[in-house]
Design an enzyme around this catalytic site. Structure first.
Site, PDB file in Angstrom:
ATOM      1  N   ASN A 187       0.874  -1.167   0.000  1.00  0.00           N
ATOM      2  CA  ASN A 187       0.000   0.000   0.000  1.00  0.00           C
ATOM      3  C   ASN A 187       0.918   1.226   0.000  1.00  0.00           C
ATOM      4  O   ASN A 187       1.371   1.680   1.048  1.00  0.00           O
ATOM      5  CB  ASN A 187      -0.893   0.026   1.247  1.00  0.00           C
ATOM      6  CG  ASN A 187      -1.927  -1.088   1.204  1.00  0.00           C
ATOM      7  OD1 ASN A 187      -2.434  -1.439   0.135  1.00  0.00           O
ATOM      8  ND2 ASN A 187      -2.234  -1.662   2.364  1.00  0.00           N
ATOM      9  N   GLU A 271      -8.498  -2.760  -2.467  1.00  0.00           N
ATOM     10  CA  GLU A 271      -8.532  -2.087  -1.165  1.00  0.00           C
ATOM     11  C   GLU A 271      -8.107  -0.614  -1.293  1.00  0.00           C
ATOM     12  O   GLU A 271      -7.285  -0.113  -0.531  1.00  0.00           O
ATOM     13  CB  GLU A 271      -7.659  -2.837  -0.152  1.00  0.00           C
ATOM     14  CG  GLU A 271      -8.130  -4.264   0.063  1.00  0.00           C
ATOM     15  CD  GLU A 271      -7.308  -5.053   1.076  1.00  0.00           C
ATOM     16  OE1 GLU A 271      -6.155  -4.703   1.317  1.00  0.00           O
ATOM     17  OE2 GLU A 271      -7.861  -6.037   1.623  1.00  0.00           O
ATOM     18  N   LYS A 345      -1.575 -15.105  -3.660  1.00  0.00           N
ATOM     19  CA  LYS A 345      -1.660 -15.559  -2.259  1.00  0.00           C
ATOM     20  C   LYS A 345      -2.013 -17.038  -2.224  1.00  0.00           C
ATOM     21  O   LYS A 345      -2.712 -17.530  -3.114  1.00  0.00           O
ATOM     22  CB  LYS A 345      -2.720 -14.765  -1.493  1.00  0.00           C
ATOM     23  CG  LYS A 345      -2.288 -13.343  -1.166  1.00  0.00           C
ATOM     24  CD  LYS A 345      -3.216 -12.657  -0.163  1.00  0.00           C
ATOM     25  CE  LYS A 345      -2.753 -11.221   0.071  1.00  0.00           C
ATOM     26  NZ  LYS A 345      -3.493 -10.505   1.112  1.00  0.00           N
ATOM     27  N   ASP A 350      -7.544 -14.689   2.109  1.00  0.00           N
ATOM     28  CA  ASP A 350      -6.492 -13.845   2.663  1.00  0.00           C
ATOM     29  C   ASP A 350      -5.854 -14.462   3.907  1.00  0.00           C
ATOM     30  O   ASP A 350      -6.170 -14.059   5.025  1.00  0.00           O
ATOM     31  CB  ASP A 350      -7.097 -12.470   3.007  1.00  0.00           C
ATOM     32  CG  ASP A 350      -6.043 -11.446   3.359  1.00  0.00           C
ATOM     33  OD1 ASP A 350      -4.871 -11.700   3.094  1.00  0.00           O
ATOM     34  OD2 ASP A 350      -6.412 -10.391   3.906  1.00  0.00           O
ATOM     35  N   GLU A 372       2.587 -16.314  -2.774  1.00  0.00           N
ATOM     36  CA  GLU A 372       2.754 -15.366  -1.650  1.00  0.00           C
ATOM     37  C   GLU A 372       2.159 -15.995  -0.401  1.00  0.00           C
ATOM     38  O   GLU A 372       0.996 -16.389  -0.390  1.00  0.00           O
ATOM     39  CB  GLU A 372       2.040 -14.045  -1.974  1.00  0.00           C
ATOM     40  CG  GLU A 372       2.112 -13.023  -0.838  1.00  0.00           C
ATOM     41  CD  GLU A 372       1.402 -11.698  -1.164  1.00  0.00           C
ATOM     42  OE1 GLU A 372       1.479 -11.217  -2.311  1.00  0.00           O
ATOM     43  OE2 GLU A 372       0.760 -11.151  -0.242  1.00  0.00           O
ATOM     44  N   GLU A 378      -0.998 -12.232  10.766  1.00  0.00           N
ATOM     45  CA  GLU A 378      -2.160 -11.345  10.830  1.00  0.00           C
ATOM     46  C   GLU A 378      -3.412 -12.057  11.348  1.00  0.00           C
ATOM     47  O   GLU A 378      -4.088 -11.554  12.254  1.00  0.00           O
ATOM     48  CB  GLU A 378      -2.421 -10.758   9.438  1.00  0.00           C
ATOM     49  CG  GLU A 378      -3.666  -9.904   9.379  1.00  0.00           C
ATOM     50  CD  GLU A 378      -3.895  -9.274   8.008  1.00  0.00           C
ATOM     51  OE1 GLU A 378      -3.082  -9.492   7.092  1.00  0.00           O
ATOM     52  OE2 GLU A 378      -4.900  -8.557   7.868  1.00  0.00           O
TER      53      GLU A 378
HETATM   54  C1  GCV Z   1      -1.116  -4.607   2.860  1.00  0.00           C
HETATM   55  C2  GCV Z   1      -5.203  -7.764   3.907  1.00  0.00           C
HETATM   56  C3  GCV Z   1      -4.556  -7.009   5.024  1.00  0.00           C
HETATM   57  C4  GCV Z   1      -4.013  -5.674   4.543  1.00  0.00           C
HETATM   58  C5  GCV Z   1      -3.040  -5.930   3.382  1.00  0.00           C
HETATM   59  C6  GCV Z   1      -3.782  -6.683   2.292  1.00  0.00           C
HETATM   60  C7  GCV Z   1      -2.864  -7.038   1.125  1.00  0.00           C
HETATM   61  O1  GCV Z   1      -6.376  -7.135   3.514  1.00  0.00           O
HETATM   62  O2  GCV Z   1      -5.460  -6.838   6.077  1.00  0.00           O
HETATM   63  O3  GCV Z   1      -3.364  -5.072   5.620  1.00  0.00           O
HETATM   64  O4  GCV Z   1      -2.524  -4.721   2.889  1.00  0.00           O
HETATM   65  O5  GCV Z   1      -4.292  -7.888   2.816  1.00  0.00           O
HETATM   66  O6  GCV Z   1      -2.374  -8.159   1.101  1.00  0.00           O
HETATM   67  O7  GCV Z   1      -2.647  -6.206   0.272  1.00  0.00           O
END
Ligand code: GCV
Length: 664
Positions: A187, A271, A345, A350, A372, A378
């Site tokens: 981000n 996002e 991913k 996620d 990934e 998290e």
């Molecule tokens: C870096 C999820 C996480 C976000 C992250 C996003 C991503 O939504 O909560 O913090 O952003 O994945 O992998 O881009």
């Protein structure tokens, strides 16, 4: 004594019988920067582990208590690989390039550490994955998105820091075979947008030089809207000639200033991040435009497939975030330039504690792919709860995609074995910060170490890696080592038991993602992600539901589509199941939920108790830090147990057969 720990590069004395170590090089120049790092590490490691004097260059026959090490260039050894052999107290490390020799050196130090360096020993190793990367989600103000180990050690107040800690970080990464590091959050906002301007080139060059000393290439995450934010343009349409020209000029400037930059990582159209969709363009249009701009410098564009609409209305039962990656990327297979890699991913959602493998992995057959994973925990306990993730990664790598008759596992796809790609590999969202022990919980370093080792050598088992990590990190006897290995190996299952049942995921506190909130997840504001009602729970992703199961090759699609054939651990990911449905062991779904939540909490208490056995046997600070985390884990496990059990009791009205306490 430095302000931070040395993690697994713990060179405490292991034997005293070798008095001197003599090291010679042939075919490698001692002036090479990577060879220079090797020399430093050998000096430090051999002195620490053996208490021996270390000398370099021919110095006669030596005595019986001299260990001779010859580091030789051998072009027959595969890129970044090494061979180690030991005969008559002379060790030979052969490699075709400097990175291979450096990795061989670290392996040699491991052998000494494990007490396994003896006449006759032979090691032959080369990396399974061409790219083995760490992704930092560090922001330039020093915060870390999803960071659980303190603040960034790369940035303080929008300035880049290069110091001894940076060098230690690079050593740790090289010691586990990492050859690429993305240093900023995907981000890309605020000051990070300016990383590709001369405001930061000086410091970036210093940082990338430190990485270069350890055979690591530096990468930057990129803001797709840079032509607007930096260039003052009114759009960033990837097909606009002026935008294309802006990127061409920018890349020239960046790569001339930063020759050790490997390329860019891009999160687009997800996002809130900008991307090609705004202009009615595809993900391939966006990635290829950047790929053309970096191509003259031989660099890469790593483009993330985590593209989905986070404001979807979940009241529509055909809506399914899990479908998004495949829906957006599958039809573009084969349309990407050679220097684009799609980073996917491990699951379609996620990083939940249990998800199926993403159908894009192997679903794409004509495009470079990279896996990934996330070692920043998290959704898996945030480095408070113990959760050793290597078993999860192993399952992903071993998953048979059925993309072709043979060589069809995820490991085959990402390593290039399946389709012959050269630009491919594996990346992890890293779990480090500036905490003294780097990973917050000392035990979370097992995931850091384990990811690197697995990325290099995908034949290693989760247990082998756990043993390697424990025996380098702690100086304890075999029983205590077994105890820690056992804790690590059981931890994922325990965490899964007291959190989200059978692949459903997501029942987390909004935004923080730690602790339970069954309906809470921030993007479920239009209805729940788990779709529980008074009759049952789970998302129908079969052909009668969202159709997600059909995104797999037929062998998997058929299995996932049918609740009787679907692997039980993923049942609720693929099907809406009634609470009184009987699972394979005869238990009803609701009873399974109650049992696993009571058992998971009790098992967490048990491993926490076991930790106490290590008091006085490992450094006190480590012992206390982990003990404190276990106390918080038990609190968390109780919360999960009680909230999940109460929620489903209230929904279903069905009592626990065993009459245990469930809050009404
Ligand atoms: C870096 C999820 C996480 C976000 C992250 C996003 C991503 O939504 O909560 O913090 O952003 O994945 O992998 O881009």
């Amino acid at each position: 004594m430095s302000e931070w720990t040395q993690l697994w590069l713990n060179y405490e004395r292991v034997r005293n019988d070798i008095k001197s170590v003599n090291i010679t090089f042939s075919g490698f120049s001692e002036d090479n920067r990577v060879v220079g790092s090797m020399i430093d590490e050998l000096r430090r490691g051999m002195y620490g582990l053996l208490g021996a004097e270390v000398s370099f260059g021919e110095n006669g026959a030596g005595s019986s208590d001299t260990l001779k090490i010859e580091i030789k260039k051998n072009v027959a050894v595969k890129a970044e690989g090494y061979r180690i052999s030991c005969k008559n107290s002379t060790v030979s490390v052969e490699a075709g390039d400097e990175n291979g020799a450096l990795y061989g050196t670290y392996h040699l130090l491991r052998l000494v550490n494990f007490g396994k360096l003896s006449d006759g020993c032979e090691v032959n190793s080369s990396p399974d994955n061409p790219l083995r990367m760490m992704n930092h989600w560090d922001n330039m103000d020093g915060s870390i998105e999803r960071g659980y180990s303190g603040r960034s050690f790369f940035y303080v107040n929008n300035e880049i820091v290069v110091d001894d800690r940076t060098r230690d970080y690079a050593r740790f990464m090289a010691s586990i075979g990492i050859n690429g590091v993305v240093i900023n959050n995907v981000n890309v906002k605020d000051a990070a947008s300016y990383l590709i301007t001369d405001r930061y080139f000086g410091r970036l060059k210093e940082l990338s030089d430190v990485f270069g000393d350890y055979g690591i290439k530096m990468y930057l995450s990129l803001n797709f809207a840079s032509p607007i934010e930096l260039g003052g343009m009114d759009n960033c349409d990837p097909l606009n000639e002026e935008v294309i020209k802006w990127w061409d000029d920018k890349c020239k400037e960046v790569f001339e200033a930063l020759p050790n930059l490997g390329g860019f990582l891009v999160k687009a159209d997800s996002e809130g991040r900008p991307g090609p969709f705004t202009y009615g363009r595809t993900q391939a249009d966006g990635a290829n435009m950047l790929a053309d701009a970096v191509k003259p410098y031989g660099k890469l564009i790593i483009w993330r497939c985590f593209v989905y609409n986070c404001t979807q209305d979940w009241r529509d039962t055909k809506t399914d975030r899990a479908r998004a990656g495949y829906d957006y990327f599958k039809d573009l297979d084969g349309k990407y330039k050679d220097n684009v890699i799609l980073q996917i991913k491990n699951g379609p959602m996620d990083f939940q504690i249990r998800e199926p493998v993403s159908p894009l992995l192997g679903g794409l057959t004509k495009t470079n792919q990279m896996l990934e994973v996330q070692i920043a925990q998290e959704y898996t306990g945030q480095q408070i709860d113990l959760c050793y993730l290597i078993p999860l990664f192993r399952e992903v790598l071993d998953f048979k995609t059925y993309c072709q008759k043979e060589k069809d596992t995820v490991a085959d796809v990402i390593s290039g074995r399946a389709f012959g790609n050269k630009n491919c590999g594996i990346a992890a969202v890293i779990n480090t910060g500036n905490d003294k022990n780097w990973t917050g919980n000392d035990m979370a370093a097992a995931n850091l170490y384990g990811f690197g080792r697995l990325a290099y050598d995908m034949s290693l088992s989760a247990e082998e890696i756990a043993r390697e990590w424990v025996s380098q990190t702690f100086r304890i006897d075999k029983n205590d080592e077994d105890l820690i290995v056992d804790m690590l190996l059981r931890s994922r299952e325990i965490y899964e038991k007291y959190t989200c049942p059978l692949g459903i995921g997501w029942m987390v506190t909004p935004n923080t993602h730690y602790g339970p909130s069954v309906d809470g997840y921030e993007y479920s504001r239009w209805g729940t992600y788990h779709r529980a009602d008074h009759l049952g729970l789970g998302v129908d992703r079969s052909s009668n539901g969202t159709g997600y199961a059909q995104q797999y090759y037929p062998e998997n699609a058929e299995k996932f589509n049918d609740p009787d054939k679907c692997p039980q651990e993923l049942l609720l990911f693929f099907h809406h199941i009634s609470y009184d449905h009987r699972l394979k062991d005869g238990r009803t779904l609701i009873q399974y939920i109650y049992d696993t939540h009571f058992d998971g909490e009790a098992e967490a208490e048990k491993i926490a108790e076991n930790w106490n056995i290590l008091e006085g046997k490992i450094p006190e600070e480590s012992f206390l830090r982990v003990k404190n985390r276990f106390e918080r884990q038990i609190y968390n496990a109780k919360e999960w147990r009680d909230q999940v059990n109460s929620y489903f009791y209230r929904k279903s009205g069905i009592k626990d057969e065993k009459g245990r306490k469930i809050y009404e």
